[in-house]
Design a protein around this motif. Sequence first.
Motif, PDB file in Angstrom:
ATOM      1  N   VAL A 229       0.903  -1.168  -0.046  1.00 47.39           N
ATOM      2  CA  VAL A 229      -0.021   0.013  -0.117  1.00 47.39           C
ATOM      3  C   VAL A 229       0.857   1.190  -0.086  1.00 47.39           C
ATOM      4  N   ALA A 230       1.905   1.131   0.690  1.00 48.69           N
ATOM      5  CA  ALA A 230       2.795   2.352   0.759  1.00 48.69           C
ATOM      6  C   ALA A 230       3.440   2.549  -0.358  1.00 48.69           C
ATOM      7  N   SER A 231       3.816   1.464  -1.259  1.00 56.44           N
ATOM      8  CA  SER A 231       4.524   1.783  -2.847  1.00 56.44           C
ATOM      9  C   SER A 231       3.374   2.267  -3.579  1.00 56.44           C
ATOM     10  N   GLY A 240       2.001  12.814  -9.520  1.00 59.08           N
ATOM     11  CA  GLY A 240       1.123  13.676  -9.427  1.00 59.08           C
ATOM     12  C   GLY A 240      -0.463  13.623  -9.569  1.00 59.08           C
ATOM     13  N   VAL A 241      -0.789  12.401  -9.251  1.00 53.92           N
ATOM     14  CA  VAL A 241      -2.080  11.962  -9.366  1.00 53.92           C
ATOM     15  C   VAL A 241      -2.789  12.454  -8.489  1.00 53.92           C
ATOM     16  N   PRO A 242      -4.127  13.403  -8.497  1.00 54.25           N
ATOM     17  CA  PRO A 242      -4.509  14.043  -7.360  1.00 54.25           C
ATOM     18  C   PRO A 242      -5.547  12.965  -6.586  1.00 54.25           C
ATOM     19  N   CYS A 243      -5.416  13.165  -5.268  1.00 51.15           N
ATOM     20  CA  CYS A 243      -5.834  12.620  -4.181  1.00 51.15           C
ATOM     21  C   CYS A 243      -7.473  12.804  -4.073  1.00 51.15           C
ATOM     22  N   THR A 261      -2.211   9.155   1.069  1.00 50.16           N
ATOM     23  CA  THR A 261      -1.865   8.771   2.525  1.00 50.16           C
ATOM     24  C   THR A 261      -1.948   6.912   2.129  1.00 50.16           C
ATOM     25  N   LEU A 262      -1.301   6.113   3.235  1.00 50.54           N
ATOM     26  CA  LEU A 262      -1.390   4.888   3.301  1.00 50.54           C
ATOM     27  C   LEU A 262      -2.961   4.641   3.420  1.00 50.54           C
ATOM     28  N   ARG A 263      -3.771   5.397   4.419  1.00 48.65           N
ATOM     29  CA  ARG A 263      -4.937   5.099   4.912  1.00 48.65           C
ATOM     30  C   ARG A 263      -6.248   5.310   3.681  1.00 48.65           C
ATOM     31  N   VAL A 267      -8.399   2.415   2.020  1.00 50.04           N
ATOM     32  CA  VAL A 267      -9.847   2.640   2.202  1.00 50.04           C
ATOM     33  C   VAL A 267     -10.244   2.323   0.658  1.00 50.04           C
ATOM     34  N   ILE A 268      -9.693   2.613  -0.233  1.00 44.44           N
ATOM     35  CA  ILE A 268     -10.066   2.636  -1.701  1.00 44.44           C
ATOM     36  C   ILE A 268     -10.023   1.108  -2.142  1.00 44.44           C
TER      37      ILE A 268
END
Length: 439
Positions: A229-231, A240-243, A261-263, A267-268
């Motif tokens: 998930v971190a990777s 630069g993908v918008p969160c 973020t990791l979370r 969640v997704i």
Amino acid sequence: MNRKIQTDPASTDLRGNPLRFAFYGRTSTTRHQDRVSSQGWQRDMADGLVAGHGQVVVAYFDAGTSRRVPWRQRPQAAQLMAAASSPGSAIDAIVVGEYERAFTGTQFTTLYAWCTRHGIQLWLPETGGPVDLGNRDHRALLSLLATQSQREVLRARHRVLAAMHNQATQQGRYLGGRPPYGYQLVDAGPHPNPADARWGRRLQRLAPDPRTAPHVAWMFRQRLAGHSVASIARHLNERGVPCPSSADPDRNRHRTRGAWTLRTVAVILANPRYTGRQIWNRRASATDGPASTPALSAKVVHPALVTEQAFVAAQQVRAARPASDGQTRQFALAGLIHCGICNRRLDSHWNHGRPTYRCRHGHTSTQRASQPRPKTLYIREDHLVDELTIQLGDEGTDGYAEPELRRPRHKRVAAALRGAGKIIVYDGAGWRLEEIDSS
């Protein structure tokens, strides 16, 4: 209730000295209730009650506030209490148009005690005038009204939740809220309720958002390929993908519009809506009764961004993270060690075949190191347990019952710390025990 308990006329006939009343009313919603009409009939009830005893000199009305909210947390009710208790107040009594509009549970008893302390009368239509809890009939009536009001709240809650649970599972209906990242809302036709349809209300459903849906599909592909998930979060930030908060700022005003973020990624990856099924009440409460379980639609109701097989496989990737030797890693002191530099809790970390703990002072794997930060702290669990055993006076035998003696020493030490309400504070140079801050 139609029954009214009449008070002693001598105690209410105050025409020689008219009372100055503050009116209070409330309505639960502004979307489904007409504030003007609701306030109007409540005010009419109050005016009829106080006629001949005084007049309403000021009015307070809370719109969009649940009756379960305490008076001090309701905007208008709080202003009323402040005005009534201020020096030189022009309020002699508070009058409401209906008990259920103003109170539930123990709220009336609390407000009545407050009014008594400030010399203010409290008038209800149900009692035909001022309430007197010294009157046995008044006490019985108020107890009944409190029970009735609470029952009305619970019954309405149960019916709404049960209906929404059915709408989600059987109809697959979208029931509101922010659309998940990767989707947008589109029209789904007229409302099935004829009355709502006549008013022009329409249903909505989820459809893929061409800007963000490809990123969701990419996340699942990366996860199924074995990436952490971190990777995944780090690569999204680097590209630069918008969160979610940046992609849809109007619906995410409470968020910081920062980086992935990791979370956010986790969640997704755990959201079953991406399989095309509708879900509602994922974070169900035990107080929801029959509708306390999450509701998943029985059929696919919107376009999927990932197959159900791929979604299930992605969950298994997250859950199945065995050690190379097949053993389960255990960290007895997890959550009990705090950093003396940045006050964060140290992370559990398996290092060189043994449990250790570390603090990276807020740095995460989702971003590359850029700003200077203190050196990462490491401390071994076995070293800590040895030193704690000496400091706590536990030689492995004294003060323990026979079943406790059979527990490993590191677990006994952890249990002793938790039982004493203490944490370990470590700053790299040494450690100390401190009381847990309960504030």
